[in-house]
Design a protein around this motif. Structure first.
Motif, mmCIF file in Angstrom:
data_model
loop_
_atom_site.group_PDB
_atom_site.id
_atom_site.type_symbol
_atom_site.label_atom_id
_atom_site.label_comp_id
_atom_site.label_asym_id
_atom_site.label_seq_id
_atom_site.Cartn_x
_atom_site.Cartn_y
_atom_site.Cartn_z
ATOM 1 N N LEU A 155 0.838 -1.201 0.000
ATOM 2 C CA LEU A 155 0.000 0.000 0.000
ATOM 3 C C LEU A 155 0.874 1.252 0.000
ATOM 4 O O LEU A 155 0.516 2.283 -0.577
ATOM 5 N N VAL A 156 2.016 1.152 0.667
ATOM 6 C CA VAL A 156 3.007 2.238 0.728
ATOM 7 C C VAL A 156 4.391 1.594 0.755
ATOM 8 O O VAL A 156 4.591 0.608 1.472
ATOM 9 N N VAL A 157 5.331 2.143 -0.015
ATOM 10 C CA VAL A 157 6.732 1.730 0.087
ATOM 11 C C VAL A 157 7.538 2.959 0.499
ATOM 12 O O VAL A 157 7.488 3.993 -0.183
ATOM 13 N N LEU A 158 8.253 2.860 1.627
ATOM 14 C CA LEU A 158 9.057 3.992 2.101
ATOM 15 C C LEU A 158 10.513 3.791 1.704
ATOM 16 O O LEU A 158 11.092 2.727 1.962
ATOM 17 N N VAL A 159 11.092 4.812 1.080
ATOM 18 C CA VAL A 159 12.525 4.809 0.784
ATOM 19 C C VAL A 159 13.122 6.093 1.356
ATOM 20 O O VAL A 159 12.401 7.042 1.652
ATOM 21 N N GLY A 160 14.456 6.108 1.467
ATOM 22 C CA GLY A 160 15.127 7.288 1.992
ATOM 23 C C GLY A 160 16.331 6.855 2.793
ATOM 24 O O GLY A 160 16.532 5.670 3.044
ATOM 25 N N GLY B 93 18.140 1.802 3.333
ATOM 26 C CA GLY B 93 18.535 3.047 2.663
ATOM 27 C C GLY B 93 19.276 2.875 1.347
ATOM 28 O O GLY B 93 19.226 3.746 0.481
ATOM 29 N N GLY B 94 19.963 1.737 1.180
ATOM 30 C CA GLY B 94 20.749 1.545 -0.038
ATOM 31 C C GLY B 94 20.073 0.662 -1.080
ATOM 32 O O GLY B 94 20.646 0.379 -2.133
ATOM 33 N N ALA B 95 18.844 0.250 -0.816
ATOM 34 C CA ALA B 95 18.177 -0.700 -1.732
ATOM 35 C C ALA B 95 18.023 -0.124 -3.140
ATOM 36 O O ALA B 95 18.089 -0.858 -4.129
ATOM 37 N N VAL B 96 17.852 1.194 -3.229
ATOM 38 C CA VAL B 96 17.627 1.822 -4.543
ATOM 39 C C VAL B 96 18.886 1.873 -5.404
ATOM 40 O O VAL B 96 18.828 2.255 -6.577
ATOM 41 N N LEU B 97 20.043 1.483 -4.836
ATOM 42 C CA LEU B 97 21.274 1.452 -5.646
ATOM 43 C C LEU B 97 21.169 0.397 -6.744
ATOM 44 O O LEU B 97 21.850 0.479 -7.760
ATOM 45 N N ASP B 98 20.331 -0.591 -6.524
ATOM 46 C CA ASP B 98 20.218 -1.700 -7.471
ATOM 47 C C ASP B 98 19.229 -1.350 -8.591
ATOM 48 O O ASP B 98 18.064 -1.046 -8.334
ATOM 49 N N SER C 4 17.773 -3.168 -10.887
ATOM 50 C CA SER C 4 16.589 -4.010 -11.054
ATOM 51 C C SER C 4 15.566 -3.741 -9.948
ATOM 52 O O SER C 4 14.359 -3.862 -10.166
ATOM 53 N N THR C 5 16.038 -3.335 -8.784
ATOM 54 C CA THR C 5 15.108 -2.944 -7.708
ATOM 55 C C THR C 5 14.366 -1.673 -8.110
ATOM 56 O O THR C 5 13.153 -1.558 -7.923
ATOM 57 N N ARG C 6 15.094 -0.728 -8.704
ATOM 58 C CA ARG C 6 14.420 0.520 -9.127
ATOM 59 C C ARG C 6 13.349 0.198 -10.174
ATOM 60 O O ARG C 6 12.244 0.728 -10.127
ATOM 61 N N ALA C 7 13.665 -0.696 -11.096
ATOM 62 C CA ALA C 7 12.685 -1.071 -12.128
ATOM 63 C C ALA C 7 11.475 -1.748 -11.485
ATOM 64 O O ALA C 7 10.327 -1.488 -11.857
ATOM 65 N N LEU C 8 11.740 -2.591 -10.502
ATOM 66 C CA LEU C 8 10.662 -3.308 -9.820
ATOM 67 C C LEU C 8 9.687 -2.351 -9.129
ATOM 68 O O LEU C 8 8.497 -2.626 -9.010
ATOM 69 N N LEU C 9 10.221 -1.216 -8.660
ATOM 70 C CA LEU C 9 9.391 -0.286 -7.893
ATOM 71 C C LEU C 9 8.499 0.592 -8.777
ATOM 72 O O LEU C 9 7.576 1.237 -8.274
ATOM 73 N N ALA C 10 8.750 0.584 -10.068
ATOM 74 C CA ALA C 10 7.980 1.451 -10.968
ATOM 75 C C ALA C 10 6.495 1.138 -10.845
ATOM 76 O O ALA C 10 6.089 -0.026 -10.869
ATOM 77 N N GLY C 11 5.697 2.164 -10.683
ATOM 78 C CA GLY C 11 4.250 1.980 -10.599
ATOM 79 C C GLY C 11 3.746 1.750 -9.183
ATOM 80 O O GLY C 11 2.546 1.798 -8.935
ATOM 81 N N VAL D 163 12.664 6.843 -8.082
ATOM 82 C CA VAL D 163 11.689 5.776 -7.790
ATOM 83 C C VAL D 163 10.425 6.296 -7.104
ATOM 84 O O VAL D 163 9.425 5.583 -7.025
ATOM 85 N N ALA D 164 10.481 7.535 -6.586
ATOM 86 C CA ALA D 164 9.389 8.002 -5.731
ATOM 87 C C ALA D 164 8.252 8.639 -6.509
ATOM 88 O O ALA D 164 8.467 9.369 -7.468
ATOM 89 N N ARG D 165 7.054 8.341 -6.036
ATOM 90 C CA ARG D 165 5.874 9.027 -6.562
ATOM 91 C C ARG D 165 5.780 10.397 -5.900
ATOM 92 O O ARG D 165 5.300 11.360 -6.472
ATOM 93 N N THR D 166 6.249 10.473 -4.663
ATOM 94 C CA THR D 166 6.163 11.738 -3.933
ATOM 95 C C THR D 166 7.286 11.824 -2.896
ATOM 96 O O THR D 166 7.798 10.797 -2.459
ATOM 97 N N VAL D 167 7.676 13.050 -2.558
ATOM 98 C CA VAL D 167 8.728 13.269 -1.567
ATOM 99 C C VAL D 167 8.097 13.934 -0.342
ATOM 100 O O VAL D 167 7.348 14.895 -0.491
#
Ligand code: S3P
Length: 180
Positions: A5-10, A81-86, A88-95, A143-147
């Motif tokens: 429902l929500v994915v938090l990155v940062g 915090g470092g998951a977005v370095l990958d 394929s992870t960034r692609a997975l998060l799209a949408g 990767v973020a929809r919103t900041v």
């Protein structure tokens, strides 16, 4: 799209776990954290994985943990915090409804300071945090929809800002309840 429902990155220390748990409570859903999943898989703390097997091994465990969590979890999910370095992870998060929780450097040093459980900031927190953010800020944004800025906000205020930004119904069980 099914999924969290929500994915938090940062960055580390921004409050992803605290805010994530608050959000899960407000939304009547479950909370999951990929750092905790990696620790469970490896059977030891993150600092020990870095020390014993190295960062690349940690990143491979993290990549697999993110994949599993995005596929299985329908509540609130926090990524390390470092998951977005990958890539394929960034692609997975799209949408997916990804929220970047941001903070400035003074806030970061105040919050993570000398916390040795975070091996990437163990030597010179201020300089290392700046370097990490220079390398990562654009990836969080990508990767973020919103900041949602967290500076000088309480975790409750940040959680409210996330609900507002994603237009999620406050306090109303979503019908997507999840057992963590
Ligand atoms: C890391 C952040 C940490 C943890 C590990 C590496 C990073 O997670 O995954 O220490 O590379 O920024 P948190 O952001 O949950 O502290």
């Amino acid at each position: 799209m099914t999924g969290p429902l929500v994915v938090l990155v940062g960055p580390m220390g921004v409050g992803k776990s605290t805010v994530g748990e608050l959000l899960a409570g407000r939304l009547g859903t479950g909370y999951r954290d990929t750092d905790a999943d990696v620790v469970a898989t490896a059977g030891k703390p993150i600092a020990e994985i870095f020390y014993d097997e190295g960062e690349d091994h940690f990143r491979a465990l993290e990549r697999a943990a993110v994949r599993a969590a995005v596929a299985e979890h329908t509540g609130v999910l926090s990524l390390g915090g470092g998951a977005v370095l990958d890539e394929s992870t960034r692609a997975l998060l799209a949408g997916h409804p990804v929220v970047y929780l941001s903070m400035d450097v003074d806030e970061a040093v105040k919050r993570v300071g000398l916390n040795t459980a975070r091996p990437l900031l163990a030597v010179n927190p201020r300089r290392q945090w700046r370097e990490l953010m220079e390398a990562r800020r654009h990836l969080y944004t990508e990767v973020a929809r919103t900041v949602v800025a967290t500076d000088e906000r309480t975790p409750e205020e940040v959680a409210q800002a996330v609900l507002d930004a994603l237009e999620l119904p406050d306090g109303a069980p979503s019908g997507r309840e999840n057992t963590p």
